[in-house]
Design a protein around this motif. Sequence first.
Motif, PDB file in Angstrom:
ATOM      1  N   PRO A 107     -10.309 -23.576   2.431  1.00 51.46           N
ATOM      2  CA  PRO A 107      -9.592 -25.008   2.082  1.00 51.46           C
ATOM      3  C   PRO A 107     -10.682 -25.529   0.712  1.00 51.46           C
ATOM      4  O   PRO A 107      -9.837 -26.605   0.080  1.00 51.46           O
ATOM      5  CB  PRO A 107     -10.113 -25.712   3.370  1.00 51.46           C
ATOM      6  CG  PRO A 107     -11.148 -24.885   3.995  1.00 51.46           C
ATOM      7  CD  PRO A 107     -10.760 -23.372   3.782  1.00 51.46           C
ATOM      8  N   GLU A 108     -11.671 -25.297   0.625  1.00 47.22           N
ATOM      9  CA  GLU A 108     -12.181 -25.996  -0.661  1.00 47.22           C
ATOM     10  C   GLU A 108     -12.039 -25.726  -1.854  1.00 47.22           C
ATOM     11  O   GLU A 108     -12.065 -26.209  -2.759  1.00 47.22           O
ATOM     12  CB  GLU A 108     -13.917 -25.184  -0.577  1.00 47.22           C
ATOM     13  CG  GLU A 108     -14.146 -24.026  -0.849  1.00 47.22           C
ATOM     14  CD  GLU A 108     -13.891 -22.792   0.316  1.00 47.22           C
ATOM     15  OE1 GLU A 108     -13.653 -21.705  -0.140  1.00 47.22           O
ATOM     16  OE2 GLU A 108     -13.492 -23.513   1.188  1.00 47.22           O
ATOM     17  N   GLN A 109     -11.085 -24.609  -2.123  1.00 44.84           N
ATOM     18  CA  GLN A 109     -10.359 -24.274  -3.317  1.00 44.84           C
ATOM     19  C   GLN A 109      -8.963 -24.999  -3.487  1.00 44.84           C
ATOM     20  O   GLN A 109      -8.137 -24.885  -4.277  1.00 44.84           O
ATOM     21  CB  GLN A 109     -10.248 -22.824  -3.489  1.00 44.84           C
ATOM     22  CG  GLN A 109     -11.626 -22.001  -3.723  1.00 44.84           C
ATOM     23  CD  GLN A 109     -11.204 -20.611  -4.007  1.00 44.84           C
ATOM     24  OE1 GLN A 109     -10.148 -19.849  -3.525  1.00 44.84           O
ATOM     25  NE2 GLN A 109     -11.992 -19.929  -4.974  1.00 44.84           N
ATOM     26  N   THR A 110      -8.593 -25.627  -2.267  1.00 46.88           N
ATOM     27  CA  THR A 110      -7.172 -26.043  -2.277  1.00 46.88           C
ATOM     28  C   THR A 110      -6.970 -27.374  -2.412  1.00 46.88           C
ATOM     29  O   THR A 110      -7.515 -28.092  -1.406  1.00 46.88           O
ATOM     30  CB  THR A 110      -6.374 -25.164  -1.022  1.00 46.88           C
ATOM     31  OG1 THR A 110      -6.798 -24.104  -0.988  1.00 46.88           O
ATOM     32  CG2 THR A 110      -4.944 -25.511  -0.936  1.00 46.88           C
ATOM     33  N   ALA A 111      -6.387 -28.032  -3.361  1.00 47.28           N
ATOM     34  CA  ALA A 111      -6.115 -29.372  -3.466  1.00 47.28           C
ATOM     35  C   ALA A 111      -5.010 -29.668  -2.898  1.00 47.28           C
ATOM     36  O   ALA A 111      -4.776 -31.001  -2.434  1.00 47.28           O
ATOM     37  CB  ALA A 111      -6.136 -29.775  -5.078  1.00 47.28           C
ATOM     38  N   GLY A 112      -4.020 -28.924  -2.668  1.00 48.72           N
ATOM     39  CA  GLY A 112      -2.509 -29.271  -2.167  1.00 48.72           C
ATOM     40  C   GLY A 112      -1.773 -28.130  -1.950  1.00 48.72           C
ATOM     41  O   GLY A 112      -1.961 -27.103  -2.732  1.00 48.72           O
ATOM     42  N   LEU A 113      -0.788 -27.872  -1.106  1.00 48.96           N
ATOM     43  CA  LEU A 113       0.223 -26.772  -0.645  1.00 48.96           C
ATOM     44  C   LEU A 113       1.566 -27.085  -1.257  1.00 48.96           C
ATOM     45  O   LEU A 113       1.916 -28.321  -0.869  1.00 48.96           O
ATOM     46  CB  LEU A 113       0.059 -26.131   0.426  1.00 48.96           C
ATOM     47  CG  LEU A 113      -1.237 -25.504   0.944  1.00 48.96           C
ATOM     48  CD1 LEU A 113      -1.047 -24.980   2.302  1.00 48.96           C
ATOM     49  CD2 LEU A 113      -1.333 -24.037   0.065  1.00 48.96           C
ATOM     50  N   HIS A 135      -4.289 -18.903   2.833  1.00 49.18           N
ATOM     51  CA  HIS A 135      -5.547 -19.198   1.915  1.00 49.18           C
ATOM     52  C   HIS A 135      -6.166 -20.538   2.025  1.00 49.18           C
ATOM     53  O   HIS A 135      -7.421 -21.026   1.995  1.00 49.18           O
ATOM     54  CB  HIS A 135      -4.973 -19.197   0.421  1.00 49.18           C
ATOM     55  CG  HIS A 135      -6.422 -19.388  -0.631  1.00 49.18           C
ATOM     56  ND1 HIS A 135      -7.010 -18.059  -0.854  1.00 49.18           N
ATOM     57  CD2 HIS A 135      -6.819 -20.336  -1.271  1.00 49.18           C
ATOM     58  CE1 HIS A 135      -7.898 -18.241  -1.594  1.00 49.18           C
ATOM     59  NE2 HIS A 135      -7.742 -19.875  -1.970  1.00 49.18           N
ATOM     60  N   ALA A 136      -5.031 -21.580   2.105  1.00 48.80           N
ATOM     61  CA  ALA A 136      -5.549 -22.929   2.787  1.00 48.80           C
ATOM     62  C   ALA A 136      -6.200 -23.128   3.934  1.00 48.80           C
ATOM     63  O   ALA A 136      -7.283 -24.011   4.291  1.00 48.80           O
ATOM     64  CB  ALA A 136      -4.191 -23.963   2.716  1.00 48.80           C
ATOM     65  N   THR A 137      -5.893 -22.285   5.088  1.00 52.06           N
ATOM     66  CA  THR A 137      -6.673 -22.387   6.265  1.00 52.06           C
ATOM     67  C   THR A 137      -8.089 -21.587   5.842  1.00 52.06           C
ATOM     68  O   THR A 137      -9.032 -22.201   6.531  1.00 52.06           O
ATOM     69  CB  THR A 137      -5.816 -21.294   7.363  1.00 52.06           C
ATOM     70  OG1 THR A 137      -4.548 -21.946   7.465  1.00 52.06           O
ATOM     71  CG2 THR A 137      -6.594 -20.971   8.559  1.00 52.06           C
ATOM     72  N   ASP A 181     -12.283 -26.762  -9.985  1.00 50.85           N
ATOM     73  CA  ASP A 181     -12.879 -26.705  -8.744  1.00 50.85           C
ATOM     74  C   ASP A 181     -11.769 -26.285  -7.790  1.00 50.85           C
ATOM     75  O   ASP A 181     -12.074 -25.307  -6.937  1.00 50.85           O
ATOM     76  CB  ASP A 181     -13.543 -27.933  -8.534  1.00 50.85           C
ATOM     77  CG  ASP A 181     -14.848 -28.417  -9.085  1.00 50.85           C
ATOM     78  OD1 ASP A 181     -15.464 -27.406  -9.592  1.00 50.85           O
ATOM     79  OD2 ASP A 181     -14.965 -29.410  -9.202  1.00 50.85           O
ATOM     80  N   ARG A 182     -10.591 -26.849  -7.713  1.00 51.97           N
ATOM     81  CA  ARG A 182      -9.583 -26.741  -6.941  1.00 51.97           C
ATOM     82  C   ARG A 182      -8.113 -26.665  -7.676  1.00 51.97           C
ATOM     83  O   ARG A 182      -8.336 -27.353  -8.410  1.00 51.97           O
ATOM     84  CB  ARG A 182      -9.584 -27.777  -5.729  1.00 51.97           C
ATOM     85  CG  ARG A 182     -10.851 -27.847  -4.930  1.00 51.97           C
ATOM     86  CD  ARG A 182     -10.803 -28.910  -3.738  1.00 51.97           C
ATOM     87  NE  ARG A 182     -10.351 -30.184  -4.108  1.00 51.97           N
ATOM     88  CZ  ARG A 182      -9.813 -31.080  -3.534  1.00 51.97           C
ATOM     89  NH1 ARG A 182      -9.673 -31.019  -2.183  1.00 51.97           N
ATOM     90  NH2 ARG A 182      -9.684 -32.306  -4.017  1.00 51.97           N
ATOM     91  N   VAL A 183      -7.221 -26.124  -7.144  1.00 49.93           N
ATOM     92  CA  VAL A 183      -5.929 -26.021  -7.617  1.00 49.93           C
ATOM     93  C   VAL A 183      -4.965 -26.363  -6.471  1.00 49.93           C
ATOM     94  O   VAL A 183      -5.182 -26.355  -5.171  1.00 49.93           O
ATOM     95  CB  VAL A 183      -5.680 -24.673  -8.069  1.00 49.93           C
ATOM     96  CG1 VAL A 183      -6.488 -24.240  -9.154  1.00 49.93           C
ATOM     97  CG2 VAL A 183      -5.456 -23.564  -7.083  1.00 49.93           C
ATOM     98  N   HIS A 184      -3.800 -26.951  -6.840  1.00 46.35           N
ATOM     99  CA  HIS A 184      -2.445 -26.731  -5.986  1.00 46.35           C
ATOM    100  C   HIS A 184      -2.150 -25.504  -5.954  1.00 46.35           C
ATOM    101  O   HIS A 184      -1.971 -24.549  -7.042  1.00 46.35           O
ATOM    102  CB  HIS A 184      -1.404 -27.627  -6.491  1.00 46.35           C
ATOM    103  CG  HIS A 184      -1.862 -29.181  -6.247  1.00 46.35           C
ATOM    104  ND1 HIS A 184      -2.791 -30.024  -6.834  1.00 46.35           N
ATOM    105  CD2 HIS A 184      -1.047 -29.878  -5.435  1.00 46.35           C
ATOM    106  CE1 HIS A 184      -2.843 -30.986  -6.250  1.00 46.35           C
ATOM    107  NE2 HIS A 184      -1.994 -31.017  -5.403  1.00 46.35           N
ATOM    108  N   LEU A 185      -1.614 -25.154  -4.897  1.00 43.87           N
ATOM    109  CA  LEU A 185      -1.044 -23.602  -4.685  1.00 43.87           C
ATOM    110  C   LEU A 185       0.497 -23.793  -4.489  1.00 43.87           C
ATOM    111  O   LEU A 185       0.956 -24.669  -3.737  1.00 43.87           O
ATOM    112  CB  LEU A 185      -1.533 -22.865  -3.604  1.00 43.87           C
ATOM    113  CG  LEU A 185      -3.288 -22.329  -3.673  1.00 43.87           C
ATOM    114  CD1 LEU A 185      -3.587 -21.653  -2.223  1.00 43.87           C
ATOM    115  CD2 LEU A 185      -3.026 -21.226  -4.785  1.00 43.87           C
ATOM    116  N   LEU A 186       1.352 -23.088  -5.114  1.00 39.22           N
ATOM    117  CA  LEU A 186       2.681 -22.938  -4.855  1.00 39.22           C
ATOM    118  C   LEU A 186       3.027 -21.532  -4.330  1.00 39.22           C
ATOM    119  O   LEU A 186       2.893 -20.625  -5.181  1.00 39.22           O
ATOM    120  CB  LEU A 186       3.601 -23.284  -5.923  1.00 39.22           C
ATOM    121  CG  LEU A 186       5.076 -23.474  -5.817  1.00 39.22           C
ATOM    122  CD1 LEU A 186       5.812 -24.589  -6.882  1.00 39.22           C
ATOM    123  CD2 LEU A 186       5.898 -22.258  -5.937  1.00 39.22           C
TER     124      LEU A 186
END
Length: 296
Positions: free
Chosen positions: A120-126, A115-117, A98-103
Amino acid sequence: MSPLSGSLAEGVHTLRLSDVALRYHVHGTGPVCVAHPGGPGIEWEYLHAPELERHLTMVYVEPAGTGGSTRLAAHPHGYTRELYSSHLAALIAHLPVDRVHLLGHSHGGFVAQYHATHRPEQTAGLVLYESAPVTGPEHGEEVARQVGQFAARHADRPELPAVMAAFASIPAIGDDEAMVAAARGILPAYVADYWADQPRWNRLRQALRATYISGRGAHGGPDLFDDREALATFRLPVLVVVGRHDVVCGVRWAEELHKLIPGARLLILEHSGHFGHLEEPDLFAREVVSFVTAGN
């Protein structure tokens, strides 16, 4: 979930979108972390981090216009953060999570925070790795100051004039060949101590591949930004990583990101420049893995 098959199987994948074929690479096992390289236009291989793959499923993106991913019709223009984010959105939707961490590294950090802005529903953390909250003249002035300090520290190096000439060539880049030459030429300034282990860094230098991407939208306008207001509204876990000796997205910007983003963690790699995952790989991996796995 064990990423053994399908869109998270180990190896090379191609996701066909309406405007491009997007290639990505999967390595490792564990929570999913999608890595977006910098540039724009630097190909993904330099970001390969086997130390992370021992604990994380790393999904390395080849952004549109680079490597095996196809180019836009407007190439070298049109590669905006919104375009890159739309491709990330399609890739994440394609994965069985459902969501991923983005590096995001360097320009990839700019993309990740966008992307997180906006998604956000796809972003578990940055993991904002050598990123900055703003581009344009303010950022450019800081780069010039840091490069000047680099030149002063290494004034006795016979190779210094060639490095400075490579920086001076950047505004005139207009094709892939010039982009590769500039990326390789400025590399000594991107490492904390290039000449202490020159054979190793020469190998990285020669392996760097790049595509010329203008940094402008399809209609020619620059894709500049100031994310400060948006970053202050973040309510997701963020790890800010910076090398003490980075000249392009250095400690000034990392500290500002850390102050702007509520609850953000800051990791300063004291013996690194722009490539902490290569310069201090064990510390880098330990802190990134701890951050990602804390939320899983």
